[in-house]
Design an enzyme around this catalytic site. Structure first.
Site, PDB file in Angstrom:
ATOM      1  CB  ILE A   1      -0.727  -0.143   1.660  1.00  0.00           C
ATOM      2  CG1 ILE A   1      -1.813  -1.041   1.559  1.00  0.00           C
ATOM      3  CG2 ILE A   1      -1.537   1.236   1.296  1.00  0.00           C
ATOM      4  CD1 ILE A   1      -2.890  -1.329   2.585  1.00  0.00           C
TER       5      ILE A   1
ATOM      6  CE  LYS B   1       3.868  -3.939   9.400  1.00  0.00           C
ATOM      7  NZ  LYS B   1       2.747  -4.881   8.972  1.00  0.00           N
TER       8      LYS B   1
END
Ligand code: NAP
Length: 429
Positions: free
Chosen positions: A137, A206
């Site tokens: 993504i 993340k």
């Protein structure tokens, strides 16, 4: 015309896909860069391993990673090896030798990103890492570059496919956590040791990277408050669904009173929220900007081919920078905002209480909330007699006040059990 040479550290799930996709799309990528790209060397651990890579690349394999980091003809080092050491030392060596870096390594960036960025800055080389968060993504470049003119208020995402798969199965099939984990293992969605996913370490790494970019402040994995999904039951999920919510493991970074609040935990989100419909092992990140409004980035957060696209996008960008004599944005952490500890963070909460079914219980419970400055947004009773339960959803409250409320509730005769507590997201701002 100059040929740009690539050295690769690692040739596993991501690395082999990078080589296959580069081989397939080479002529287009060369055109887009304006110069031919050539893979020069590929470092691995085990030369005898079977690998699905183009035949011509097999002769480029070496077990000595220094052949990649020290080869003067190599312009770009692609690091898809993972882990902290020896990866850190190898990348510092490559940077020291003037090589541009493309890495997919969230673990390293989330703990030692500052050291790598400082080294890259010192040598005037690029360090790109689109693949490190949410695999295929595009997220890092949109946030760093496309949204550079706005102020990001909040980033909230599902950035771990394994746990999203497990929660989806628990929600849609009513199976237990252990059964859903077993299915994820059978389908090959889990790591050998699933702890990093289940306990939220992977999404916390993340979240720290996303927070650093969104708020221009260095956030490391250890700054992120973290809870995993192992204690979530199918009954919690079914109950949430009945109330109009989905349960998701969310990575959330937001600015609260000028401080950065970063956390990973299971949360209830309204079924109408775009993140609620992110199923199976897919990922999505919801970004709220002051002027741009709401954005959602959705897709495959892992897997060789999707992740290779992010790696190759970075390779293309770095190669273009080399051709034009320019450089990418580098480190964008120019602020040093305070990281807010969990007890000072604000959230909405859902609380399920087993209570005695007698007059005055609701007033007693409500006064426990009031005494601790937690305001109730909605409350209703489920069942009656021995089965009586109170469901409360609060307005945004500070964690320390919520914890004090829970402490008070546990002391009350009227409350037999605090059956469940979960944060609620995607409601009040
Ligand atoms: N897998 C995904 O979907 C995904 C998605 C996003 C980001 N990432 C990140 O991408 C990186 C790579 O992940 P992966 O799944 O591709 O890992 P992987 O399949 O385990 O591959 C690792 C590769 O690195 C090589 N390697 C490991 N240690 C080495 C050493 N000391 N010297 C030389 N080579 C060494 C291995 O060699 P051998 O092949 O000889 O064992 C292997 O080729 C990680 O940072 C990961 O977090 C992965």
């Amino acid at each position: 015309m100059r040929t740009l040479r690539i050295g690769q550290l690692g040739c596993g799930i991501v690395g082999s896909a990078v080589l296959r996709v580069l081989d397939r799309n080479r002529s287009d990528i060369d055109e887009r860069v304006g110069a031919p790209l050539e893979v020069a060397k590929i470092a691995v651990r085990n030369l005898g391993k079977e690998r699905d890579i183009p035949e011509a690349h097999k002769a480029l394999l070496t077990t000595d990673p220094h052949e990649v980091t020290s080869d003067p003809s190599i312009d770009i080092v692609v690091e898809v090896m993972g882990g902290i050491e020896p990866t850190r030392t190898l990348l510092l060596e490559a940077i020291g030798n003037g090589k541009h870096i493309v890495t997919a390594n969230k673990e390293l960036l989330a703990s030692l990103g500052a050291e790598l960025f400082d080294a890259a800055e010192g040598k005037g080389v690029d360090l790109y890492f689109e693949a490190a968060v949410a695999g295929g993504i595009p997220l890092i470049r949109p946030m760093k570059e496309s949204l550079a003119g706005d102020r990001i208020r909040k980033v909230m995402g599902i950035v771990n496919g394994t746990t999203n798969f497990i929660l989806t199965r628990m929600s849609e099939e009513g199976c237990s956590f252990a059964e859903a984990l077993g299915e994820a293992e059978r389908l090959g969605y889990t790591e050998l040791d699933p702890t990093a996913d289940i306990e939220g370490f992977d999404p916390a790494a993340k979240a720290s990277i996303l927070a650093s970019i969104a708020f221009n402040t260095r956030v490391v994995a250890g700054d992120v408050y973290r809870e995993g999904i192992a204690d979530i039951t199918a009954a919690d999920i079914a109950f949430a669904k009945r109330l109009g919510y989905a349960v998701k493991l969310l990575a959330i970074a937001e600015e609260q009173d000028g401080e950065i609040a970063v956390r990973v935990h299971p949360a209830m989100i309204p079924l109408g929220h775009p993140l609620a419909s992110v199923r199976e092992n897919l990922n999505a990140v919801f970004v709220e900007g002051e002027n741009v409004g709401e954005l959602m980035f959705y897709g495959r957060g892992a897997g060789g081919p999707p992740t290779s696209v992010s790696v190759l996008g970075d390779v293309t960008t770095v190669a273009r920078n080399i051709m034009s004599g320019g450089r990418g944005p580098g480190c964008t952490c120019y602020r040093s905002a305070r990281i807010r500890p969990i007890d000072q963070m604000f959230a909405q909460y859902y609380i399920l209480l087993n209570v005695a079914d007698r007059p005055g219980v609701l007033a007693t419970v409500a006064s426990a909330f009031g005494a601790n400055s937690v305001s109730i947004a909605s409350v209703w009773q489920e069942g009656f007699g021995d089965q009586a339960q109170l469901v409360m959803i609060t307005h945004r409250a500070q964690e320390k006040d919520l914890q004090a409320t829970l402490h008070t509730l546990r002391e009350l005769d009227a409350v037999t059990k605090v059956a469940s507590v979960m944060r609620v997201e995607g409601g009040e701002a």
